[in-house]
Design an enzyme around this catalytic site. Structure first.
Site, short mmCIF file in Angstrom:
data_model
loop_
_atom_site.label_atom_id
_atom_site.label_comp_id
_atom_site.label_asym_id
_atom_site.label_seq_id
_atom_site.Cartn_x
_atom_site.Cartn_y
_atom_site.Cartn_z
NE ARG A 186 -2.48 0.39 3.53
CZ ARG A 186 -3.53 -0.11 4.42
NH1 ARG A 186 -4.70 -0.17 4.37
NH2 ARG A 186 -2.89 -0.66 5.56
CG ASP A 237 10.85 -11.10 1.11
OD1 ASP A 237 10.83 -10.56 0.43
OD2 ASP A 237 11.37 -11.46 2.37
#
Length: 321
Positions: free
Chosen positions: A206, A273
């Site tokens: 975001r 990740d």
């Protein structure tokens, strides 16, 4: 009902497909060091807590954590990166090899391997110390040659950009992957996404997306900004992760939102990740993008409940309801 049942996926078939899937991860690797201890007093030298260290851990971070997540989920992964010619690089390589990740490290004696040292007491991080250098042009050129040499033995390419200089040639890498018919997924960094033009998928969080596209007032404005960026960069898709609000996938067909599946948020370190690693692996196994997104969302919900840089295991993901 498990998530696999909701997606009409057979567990045995998926396990077999994942075991054959091969993902090439390229980007900035780092060694995450954790010093765990306890704090019971303030230093007489300065108004800071004194941590008495009782335990130390080392984990693979950055792009190396992406590769670890892929292997933990049952896939095959090769990590290509530039590291220093030092003890930290050897420690990082050992950690990865022990977990089944294939390593292709270009060693640069003129730099130090990136290290992030965290001091943790009573489940709280007291301080983080970073050690990092930019790789040399010559080593980066050698890495690109190796990238071209091994790309055809993989199904999907993931470029994990942590802004440490390892993806200086990212535009050439995207062009090369596309020329070889390989989907290329990128975890971006910085405020200039033009260098990622032509990629298959970007996965900004975001705050990263806001840095590039500006703020939005509602979902409609978010969708408008996402489509402007996606079409402007000629991306197949854009996945914006929204922390506690879940994630939204933007394609030419429109927007697909999924709420978070996290039961308890303990530590968001490395969640990105896990998201991109799961996405890349599922696409390499032949799953459609919406299915891959659902599994990535579930995997992220699992790792944020763990301390520090962590991975999602295949059995944890398959048990997700």
């Amino acid at each position: 009902m498990s998530l696999l049942q909701q997606l009409s996926l057979d567990a045995d078939d998926l396990v077999a497909r994942l075991s054959r899937a091969r993902v090439l991860v390229v980007g900035d690797v780092m060694l995450d060091r954790y010093w765990f201890g306890d704090v019971s007093r303030i230093s007489p030298e300065a108004p800071v807590p004194v941590a008495r260290i009782s335990r130390m851990e080392e984990r693979a971070g950055g792009a190396a954590n992406v590769a670890r997540n892929i292997v933990s989920l049952g896939g095959q992964s090769t990590i290509l990166s530039v590291v220093g010619d030092d003890e930290a690089a050897s420690a990082l390589e050992r950690l990865l090899v022990e977990k089944g990740v294939q390593t292709s490290f270009q060693r640069d004696a003129s730099i130090a391997t990136t290290i992030k040292l965290r001091v943790v007491a009573r489940q709280q991080q007291l301080i983080r110390l970073d050690f990092e250098d930019m790789p040399s042009h010559e080593i980066l050129a050698a890495k690109f040659d190796e990238y071209e040499r091994i790309i055809d033995s993989h199904d999907v390419v993931i470029l994990s950009d942590y802004g440490k200089g390892g993806l200086t040639h990212v535009a050439k890498m995207i062009e090369c992957a596309r020329a070889h018919g390989k989907p290329v997924l990128i975890d971006p960094k910085g405020d200039d996404y033009s260098k990622y033009a032509g990629a298959t998928l970007l996965t900004p969080n975001r705050s990263e997306f806001r840095q590039v596209a500006g703020s939005w007032r509602d979902d409609a404005e978010l969708a408008e900004k996402a489509e402007t960026l996606r079409s402007g960069l000629h991306l197949d898709a854009l996945l914006v992760t929204l922390s506690e609000a879940g994630m939204t996938l933007f394609t030419q067909a429109g927007a697909l939102h999924q709420p978070t599946l996290a039961r308890e948020v303990y530590d968001v370190s490395g969640a990105g990740d896990t998201v991109i690693g799961t996405l890349g692996l599922m696409l390499a196994a032949g799953l459609p993008l919406p299915h891959a997104m659902s599994l990535a969302n579930a995997a992220a919900g699992i790792v944020v409940g763990k301390l520090g840089t962590a991975v999602c295991r295949q059995e944890e993901l398959f048990a997700q309801a």
